[in-house]
Design a protein around this motif. Structure first.
Motif, PDB file in Angstrom:
ATOM      1  N   GLN A 114       0.841  -1.182   0.000  1.00  0.00           N
ATOM      2  CA  GLN A 114       0.000   0.000   0.000  1.00  0.00           C
ATOM      3  C   GLN A 114       0.881   1.239   0.000  1.00  0.00           C
ATOM      4  N   PRO A 115       1.061   1.903  -1.148  1.00  0.00           N
ATOM      5  CA  PRO A 115       1.886   3.113  -1.171  1.00  0.00           C
ATOM      6  C   PRO A 115       1.373   4.139  -0.168  1.00  0.00           C
ATOM      7  N   ALA A 116       2.236   4.520   0.756  1.00  0.00           N
ATOM      8  CA  ALA A 116       1.856   5.455   1.810  1.00  0.00           C
ATOM      9  C   ALA A 116       3.039   6.358   2.113  1.00  0.00           C
ATOM     10  N   LEU A 117       2.753   7.489   2.723  1.00  0.00           N
ATOM     11  CA  LEU A 117       3.792   8.400   3.177  1.00  0.00           C
ATOM     12  C   LEU A 117       4.137   8.049   4.620  1.00  0.00           C
ATOM     13  N   VAL A 118       5.411   7.820   4.890  1.00  0.00           N
ATOM     14  CA  VAL A 118       5.876   7.453   6.231  1.00  0.00           C
ATOM     15  C   VAL A 118       6.529   8.687   6.858  1.00  0.00           C
ATOM     16  N   LEU A 119       6.018   9.113   8.001  1.00  0.00           N
ATOM     17  CA  LEU A 119       6.559  10.245   8.751  1.00  0.00           C
ATOM     18  C   LEU A 119       7.080   9.735  10.082  1.00  0.00           C
TER      19      LEU A 119
END
Length: 343
Positions: free
Chosen positions: A230-235
């Motif tokens: 699942q392409p996601a932004l990791v912060l």
């Protein structure tokens, strides 16, 4: 992009085009993500891993909450524009300092601001009279607040095995939608929370066990599996090992010994500068350092700025993108309703 390839990968790859056109077409499938200041300077997309580094009280966790609110808010709701993403957030709390009341305050302020702006654009009278709201307005805001909070997923981890197990749970959770939206942001606060515990519990060389290196490798492995699924932004937030003013004389001597062998007066190195270098030194294993795609450093300055209330002053914060290197520092202050840039 993944969805198009899944339907007809040969047709998607068979397009006769230049490399520049291919990159443009590929990146358009994952448009840039708009985040609140000061995270808005670097173009971020799903699949990026952003490290927010800084000492205590520099605003790291607050920026996570601001980004989380931006994600769970819808773009438009009941004809009112909020400019959010309408997606789900997974918040992994390793420091066990998450403040749900702070999140609720920021979210309610954003909802009230959006409703107030909509009334002003439509030329309607202010929905508030004598500091109170009518029942319909309150019901409207409470309904949206409830819908947004359903897209906020939270997990508290007290050690590294729980953290790795939580990442596996995120993978299974990402396979199904949450309130009609998949997980878009994965937040980790903070990645170095178990550093000393894992380092101090490393087994002897003759015994096989989980070392700091192997634990970090497992974390990176699970995150990579998640981004493939699942392409996601990791912060990710990261605090320094040594805070300001806590560097010992032995630490200073070890770092500066290579300079002391030469002409210590000619090089112009000050003790204060060396202490700052030690306090910001990298301590995560190399596999984590290479996994990060973006880095931003936060600091708390001694200066203060006046707030909306004349009787209050707010500490000044600075941010600096080091990966990519933007060669600029931004000043900002943290308020109840968000972040305000200082010109």
């Amino acid at each position: 992009m993944a969805g198009e390839a899944g339907r007809d990968p040969r047709a998607w790859l068979a397009v006769n085009e230049t490399a520049a056109a291919f990159l443009s077409r590929s990146l358009s499938s994952w448009p840039p993500i708009t985040l609140p200041p000061p995270l808005h300077r670097a173009p971020l997309r799903p699949g990026n891993v952003v490290e927010i580094a800084g000492p205590s009280n520099s605003g790291k966790s607050h920026l996570l909450l601001m980004a989380a609110v931006q994600c769970i808010l819808p773009k438009e709701w009941e004809g009112i524009y909020f400019g959010g993403l309408g997606r789900a957030v997974m918040y992994l709390d390793l420091d066990c300092r998450f403040d749900v009341l702070r999140l609720a305050q920021i979210l309610r302020n954003r909802i009230a601001e959006g409703c107030r702006s909509a009334h002003l654009r439509n030329g309607d009278p202010e929905p508030e009279n004598n500091g109170t709201k009518d029942e319909f307005q309150c019901s409207l805001e409470n309904t949206l607040f409830s819908d947004c909070m359903q897209r906020f997923l939270y997990a508290r981890c007290c050690n590294s095995p729980e953290f790795i197990a939580a990442l596996k749970t995120v993978q299974s959770q990402s396979r199904r939608e949450v309130s009609g939206a998949g997980i878009y942001f994965v937040m980790i606060d903070s990645i170095g929370a178990f550093y000393w515990i894992d380092r101090g519990s490393q087994p002897a060389r003759e015994n096989k066990g989980r070392t700091l290196q192997s634990i970090t490798e497992s974390v990176v492995h699970e995150l990579r599996k998640l981004l493939q699924l699942q392409p996601a932004l990791v912060l990710v937030t990261k605090a320094p090992i040594y805070g300001e003013g806590t560097t010992t004389a032995n630490d200073f001597n070890r770092v500066s010994s290579k300079y002391m062998l030469g002409d210590s007066t000619g090089l112009g190195y000050s003790r204060q500068g060396e202490e700052k270098t030690v306090s910001n030194r990298e301590y995560m294993p190399s596999i984590w350092q290479s996994f990060i795609t973006h880095r931003i450093n936060l600091q708390v300055e001694e200066a203060e700025v006046p707030s909306v209330l004349e009787s209050e002053v707010l500490p000044m914060h600075t941010s600096e993108w080091v990966q990519p290197c933007l060669k600029m520092k931004e000043k900002f202050s943290i308020m109840d309703d968000g972040v305000s840039l200082i010109q």
